[in-house]
Design a protein around this motif. Structure first.
Motif, PDB file in Angstrom:
ATOM      1  N   LEU A 229      -6.326   1.024  -6.903  1.00  0.00           N
ATOM      2  CA  LEU A 229      -5.281   0.019  -6.852  1.00  0.00           C
ATOM      3  C   LEU A 229      -5.013  -0.493  -8.263  1.00  0.00           C
ATOM      4  O   LEU A 229      -5.926  -0.818  -9.003  1.00  0.00           O
ATOM      5  CB  LEU A 229      -5.733  -1.133  -5.950  1.00  0.00           C
ATOM      6  N   ARG A 230      -3.703  -0.561  -8.646  1.00  0.00           N
ATOM      7  CA  ARG A 230      -3.328  -1.056  -9.978  1.00  0.00           C
ATOM      8  C   ARG A 230      -2.406  -2.253  -9.816  1.00  0.00           C
ATOM      9  O   ARG A 230      -1.372  -2.152  -9.152  1.00  0.00           O
ATOM     10  CB  ARG A 230      -2.649   0.036 -10.803  1.00  0.00           C
TER      11      ARG A 230
ATOM     12  N   ASP B  85       0.966  -0.647  -8.765  1.00  0.00           N
ATOM     13  CA  ASP B  85       1.257  -0.647  -7.330  1.00  0.00           C
ATOM     14  C   ASP B  85       1.918  -1.944  -6.876  1.00  0.00           C
ATOM     15  O   ASP B  85       2.716  -1.954  -5.940  1.00  0.00           O
ATOM     16  CB  ASP B  85      -0.042  -0.431  -6.533  1.00  0.00           C
TER      17      ASP B  85
ATOM     18  N   ARG C  84      11.519   2.006  -5.433  1.00  0.00           N
ATOM     19  CA  ARG C  84      10.234   1.976  -6.144  1.00  0.00           C
ATOM     20  C   ARG C  84      10.010   3.249  -6.946  1.00  0.00           C
ATOM     21  O   ARG C  84       9.304   3.229  -7.957  1.00  0.00           O
ATOM     22  CB  ARG C  84       9.085   1.741  -5.154  1.00  0.00           C
TER      23      ARG C  84
ATOM     24  N   LYS D   1       8.824  -3.785  -6.409  1.00  0.00           N
ATOM     25  CA  LYS D   1       7.401  -3.681  -6.111  1.00  0.00           C
ATOM     26  C   LYS D   1       6.943  -4.849  -5.245  1.00  0.00           C
ATOM     27  O   LYS D   1       7.505  -5.944  -5.305  1.00  0.00           O
ATOM     28  CB  LYS D   1       6.590  -3.661  -7.411  1.00  0.00           C
TER      29      LYS D   1
ATOM     30  N   LEU E 288      -0.781  -4.293   0.282  1.00  0.00           N
ATOM     31  CA  LEU E 288      -0.448  -2.876   0.182  1.00  0.00           C
ATOM     32  C   LEU E 288      -0.968  -2.054   1.359  1.00  0.00           C
ATOM     33  O   LEU E 288      -0.842  -0.832   1.368  1.00  0.00           O
ATOM     34  CB  LEU E 288      -1.000  -2.304  -1.129  1.00  0.00           C
TER      35      LEU E 288
ATOM     36  N   HIS F  99      -4.960   4.127   2.284  1.00  0.00           N
ATOM     37  CA  HIS F  99      -4.007   3.350   3.068  1.00  0.00           C
ATOM     38  C   HIS F  99      -4.405   3.328   4.549  1.00  0.00           C
ATOM     39  O   HIS F  99      -4.940   4.313   5.078  1.00  0.00           O
ATOM     40  CB  HIS F  99      -2.598   3.931   2.931  1.00  0.00           C
TER      41      HIS F  99
END
Length: 367
Positions: A2-3, A98, A192, A200, A281, A300
């Motif tokens: 995850l960013r 993200d 995106r 985002k 997310l 996910h």
């Protein structure tokens, strides 16, 4: 991995938050605008007591947590898109993240200057949203020129894209986000792919006084929440105190627990921020265990065992045979894979199995 990209006005607590997150002094936190010139990047462990428990039960050589990468850029000011302050030159560093974390000041302190005068989180929210929108406008207008040519040539896909992009331009010109032009999930997903910052997912980190932590943020939070909702955003607002988190980072063990209790909270704001990012997310965690290591992996929600295999290694996915699966509570109770198998707790799942949060997976593959 995850960013998350961190944005905000100068002196709202961005760099103090980054320092506390990474337990480093990589991000300068002096009390003046633009002290963060180059983007700071820090990798942070995802707090998960389940991994700690697995480590305690299995006693492997290594424990490897899932991680989050935070990217902190220079504080933006009104007019950044026209070159004010440091301009928007650093926004390119977070176009690949993200989700975006907006840090907003929700505390008053005469010793910490605010570049725009009095504290006003609604104004700050609108300024940052507007500057990100104007930065995105340049990207969309370049794409629009190309799309118009294709649409005039009879390309039906380009004609559909043209309608969407023109709607996006209208929103961005109004200082709003591109996500407000996305009429459905497919449209937002397409936006995106263009790297639009305002398309985002957004998470708000409200920097509050330490005394307001127990109540969830104080008077400013409600005003900020109303502003967020007026932009049709379903974003979560996490209240934290950058000063408190910095002090907490210096403590460990019982001292740390006592300090949390003194503020009326059960876990650090930084942990809550990371968990909120996972919820935002739609992410979850699965585990692998063995004598050499126990490890947490991020994927996910709704993804399959086949997808999980690919998270580990392409060979696992290419030669996938099955995933031997057991839930976290069952594994801990049994104490090992061997005991779990003997008790009939381990299931053999195929490639289409939807992995559940906390599943422990052992992949069988052949390449």
């Amino acid at each position: 991995m995850l960013r998350l990209g961190i944005v905000g006005l100068p002196n709202v607590g961005k760099s103090t938050l980054f320092n506390a997150l990474t337990s480093s002094k990589a991000a300068a936190a002096e009390n003046y605008p633009f002290c963060t010139v180059e983007p700071n990047v820090g990798v942070v462990e995802v707090p998960d007591p389940r991994l700690d428990k697995l480590n305690e039960v299995v006693k492997p050589k290594k424990k490897i947590p899932a991680v989050v990468e935070f990217v902190d850029i220079a504080g933006l000011v009104k007019g950044a898109s026209q070159g004010e302050g440091l301009g928007n030159q650093f926004l390119s560093h977070i176009r690949e993240v993200d989700a975006v974390v907006h840090v907003i000041r929700c505390f008053e302190d005469p010793d910490v200057v605010h570049v725009m005068g009095p504290v006003d989180p609604v104004r700050d929210h609108d300024v940052i949203t507007s500057e990100l929108a104007l930065a995105d406008l340049a990207v969309v207008e370049r794409r629009l020129e190309k799309t118009r040519k294709s649409a005039r040539a009879g390309d039906k896909e380009a004609q559909q894209e043209l309608v969407l992009l023109e709607r996006v331009v209208a929103e961005l010109n109004g200082g709003r986000g591109a996500r407000e032009a996305g009429e459905n999930a497919d449209a937002i997903k397409f936006l995106r792919t263009l790297g639009l910052l305002t398309a985002k997912p957004i998470l708000y980190a409200a920097n509050v006084n330490e005394d307001d932590l127990a109540s969830g943020g104080g008077k400013w939070i409600d005003k900020l929440r109303a502003a967020v909702q007026s932009h049709h955003e379903e974003a979560e607002i996490v209240a934290f105190s950058a000063k408190f988190e910095a002090e907490l980072g210096e403590l460990a063990g019982e001292e740390r627990r006592e300090y949390l209790a003194s503020a009326g909270v059960t876990e650090p704001g930084l942990d809550r921020l990371i968990h909120a990012g996972y919820r935002l997310l739609g992410l979850q965690t699965f585990f692998t265990v063995g004598e050499n290591e126990v490890r947490a992996w991020t994927m996910h929600r709704g993804a399959t065992a086949y997808d999980a295999a690919g998270e580990i290694h392409s060979d696992f996915q290419r030669g996938f045979i099955r995933a031997e699966t057991v839930g976290f509570p069952e594994f801990v109770k049994a104490g090992s894979y061997k005991a779990a198998r003997e008790q009939g707790l381990v299931r053999s799942e195929g490639r289409d199995y939807p992995v559940k949060d906390g599943d422990i997976l052992l992949f069988r593959f052949n390449v």
